[in-house]
Design a protein around this motif. Structure first.
Motif, mmCIF file in Angstrom:
data_model
loop_
_atom_site.group_PDB
_atom_site.id
_atom_site.type_symbol
_atom_site.label_atom_id
_atom_site.label_comp_id
_atom_site.label_asym_id
_atom_site.label_seq_id
_atom_site.Cartn_x
_atom_site.Cartn_y
_atom_site.Cartn_z
ATOM 1 N N LEU A 44 -14.041 -82.448 75.364
ATOM 2 C CA LEU A 44 -14.250 -82.427 76.816
ATOM 3 C C LEU A 44 -13.449 -83.509 77.536
ATOM 4 N N GLU A 45 -12.763 -84.364 76.765
ATOM 5 C CA GLU A 45 -12.016 -85.460 77.383
ATOM 6 C C GLU A 45 -10.945 -84.953 78.355
ATOM 7 N N HIS A 46 -10.395 -83.777 78.045
ATOM 8 C CA HIS A 46 -9.299 -83.256 78.873
ATOM 9 C C HIS A 46 -9.750 -82.903 80.287
ATOM 10 N N LEU A 47 -11.068 -82.824 80.511
ATOM 11 C CA LEU A 47 -11.562 -82.467 81.839
ATOM 12 C C LEU A 47 -11.353 -83.598 82.842
ATOM 13 N N GLY A 48 -11.253 -84.817 82.352
ATOM 14 C CA GLY A 48 -10.971 -85.946 83.232
ATOM 15 C C GLY A 48 -12.093 -86.269 84.199
ATOM 16 N N CYS A 49 -13.341 -86.082 83.761
ATOM 17 C CA CYS A 49 -14.493 -86.371 84.607
ATOM 18 C C CYS A 49 -15.594 -86.962 83.745
ATOM 19 N N PRO A 50 -16.619 -87.572 84.341
ATOM 20 C CA PRO A 50 -17.730 -88.105 83.555
ATOM 21 C C PRO A 50 -18.418 -87.024 82.718
ATOM 22 N N VAL A 51 -18.772 -87.393 81.487
ATOM 23 C CA VAL A 51 -19.465 -86.488 80.563
ATOM 24 C C VAL A 51 -20.711 -87.195 80.054
ATOM 25 N N SER A 52 -21.850 -86.516 80.055
ATOM 26 C CA SER A 52 -23.091 -87.110 79.560
ATOM 27 C C SER A 52 -24.022 -86.011 79.101
ATOM 28 N N GLU A 53 -24.921 -86.368 78.169
ATOM 29 C CA GLU A 53 -25.964 -85.414 77.790
ATOM 30 C C GLU A 53 -27.184 -85.550 78.684
ATOM 31 N N ASP A 54 -27.161 -86.542 79.563
ATOM 32 C CA ASP A 54 -28.279 -86.815 80.469
ATOM 33 C C ASP A 54 -27.919 -86.355 81.876
ATOM 34 N N ALA A 55 -28.563 -85.288 82.342
ATOM 35 C CA ALA A 55 -28.244 -84.746 83.656
ATOM 36 C C ALA A 55 -28.488 -85.761 84.765
ATOM 37 N N SER A 56 -29.552 -86.532 84.652
ATOM 38 C CA SER A 56 -29.873 -87.488 85.715
ATOM 39 C C SER A 56 -28.782 -88.530 85.881
ATOM 40 N N THR A 57 -28.128 -88.924 84.780
ATOM 41 C CA THR A 57 -27.027 -89.888 84.862
ATOM 42 C C THR A 57 -25.876 -89.328 85.682
ATOM 43 N N ILE A 58 -25.488 -88.089 85.384
ATOM 44 C CA ILE A 58 -24.369 -87.471 86.094
ATOM 45 C C ILE A 58 -24.715 -87.218 87.558
ATOM 46 N N LEU A 59 -25.924 -86.715 87.825
ATOM 47 C CA LEU A 59 -26.316 -86.428 89.208
ATOM 48 C C LEU A 59 -26.398 -87.700 90.029
ATOM 49 N N THR A 60 -26.863 -88.776 89.432
ATOM 50 C CA THR A 60 -26.941 -90.044 90.156
ATOM 51 C C THR A 60 -25.554 -90.591 90.460
ATOM 52 N N GLN A 61 -24.627 -90.416 89.512
ATOM 53 C CA GLN A 61 -23.256 -90.886 89.716
ATOM 54 C C GLN A 61 -22.530 -90.060 90.769
ATOM 55 N N ALA A 62 -22.875 -88.795 90.861
ATOM 56 C CA ALA A 62 -22.172 -87.893 91.788
ATOM 57 C C ALA A 62 -23.163 -87.287 92.772
ATOM 58 N N GLN A 63 -23.821 -88.126 93.513
ATOM 59 C CA GLN A 63 -24.783 -87.644 94.500
ATOM 60 C C GLN A 63 -24.068 -86.799 95.551
ATOM 61 N N GLY A 64 -24.698 -85.677 95.875
ATOM 62 C CA GLY A 64 -24.103 -84.751 96.832
ATOM 63 C C GLY A 64 -23.310 -83.644 96.181
ATOM 64 N N ALA A 65 -22.944 -83.823 94.894
ATOM 65 C CA ALA A 65 -22.215 -82.773 94.184
ATOM 66 C C ALA A 65 -23.142 -81.598 93.896
#
Length: 263
Positions: A44-65
């Motif tokens: 998934l590195e080629h996507l060039g975006c944050p990757v996590s198994e924790d949805a709350s981590t990603i949603l908190t980092q990208a609020q509004g997405a």
């Protein structure tokens, strides 16, 4: 022009991978993050975006997405709770949700915009709008049945689309689907009741999704079929919904019909 930020659940899955690719190819969208189990994150590195198994981590980092989810009912319900807390709009394509789980989604929709469609195909949703008119015009002499075919990896049956089609048909006839649905026939079952809708399920191979509604009348038969040739059909519908739902207010679960009619 500002691009719509997108978070994708299950980025290594069949739908998730398609959504990630199409998002990166759409100049109106930006891939803001993906959620995937740690064991499946390789590549998934080629996507060039944050990757996590924790949805709350990603949603908190990208609020509004806007989050797009085609995973599993329990995952979807937990995600809806998280999205309600972070305020991220949510597009749901998950099928197999129980009534209690749907109520949980509705509770989340009171706090953040939620779009849910058991089938993201524009064609299927146009069909859902047209079928009631066909039922009314044909009248009571026509028996209604439907069948659905999907790939052998699909976990729920009947499909969410088949259930939605059956619900629309039952409502057009003034029936309660719970009382008239027949999901299996076997043995000496007697004559077909007048108030019945058969829903038959077939599984095999790599079929993306076929749905056929049958109207059996005196001396004739009408068949209305929708066939999805590619998962891109559903992915494009979900991305179209993702661009739209962020402009809506919380307070309800939005549908594909509402989106199509408003555009």
């Amino acid at each position: 022009m500002a691009r719509t930020p997108i978070i994708i659940m299950g980025a290594q899955g069949r739908m998730g991978a398609t959504l990630a690719r199409l998002t990166q190819n759409d100049p109106e969208l930006e891939l803001a993050g993906v959620v995937e189990q740690a064991a499946n994150q390789s590549g998934l590195e080629h996507l060039g975006c944050p990757v996590s198994e924790d949805a709350s981590t990603i949603l908190t980092q990208a609020q509004g997405a806007t989050v797009i989810d085609f995973t599993a009912p329990t995952v979807t319900v937990n995600l809806a709770r998280t999205a309600a807390e972070t305020g991220n709009p949510l597009v749901i394509g998950t099928t197999g949700l129980s009534e209690d789980q749907q109520q949980e989604i509705a509770a989340a929709a009171a706090q953040t915009p939620v779009f849910w469609a058991p089938n993201m195909s524009v064609g299927v949703n146009v069909l859902l709008e047209m079928l009631p008119q066909l039922v009314r015009m044909l009248g009571s002499l026509y028996d209604v049945e439907l069948s659905e075919i999907h790939h052998k990896f699909k976990k729920d049956a009947p499909s969410g689309t088949a259930l939605k089609l059956a619900q629309v048909l039952a409502e057009a006839k003034g029936w309660d689907l719970k009382q008239v649905a027949q999901y299996c026939r076997e043995g000496i079952i007697g004559e077909r009741p007048e108030e019945e809708i058969g829903v038959q399920t077939l599984r095999g191979g790599d079929v993306v999704g076929d749905h056929t509604v049958y109207f059996f009348g005196p001396g004739e038969r009408i068949e209305v079929t929708h066939r999805a040739h590619s998962r891109e059909t559903f992915a494009q519908g979900a991305l179209r919904a993702a661009k739209w739902i962020g402009q809506q207010e919380p307070g309800k679960i939005y549908s594909m019909a509402e989106m199509v009619l408003s555009e």
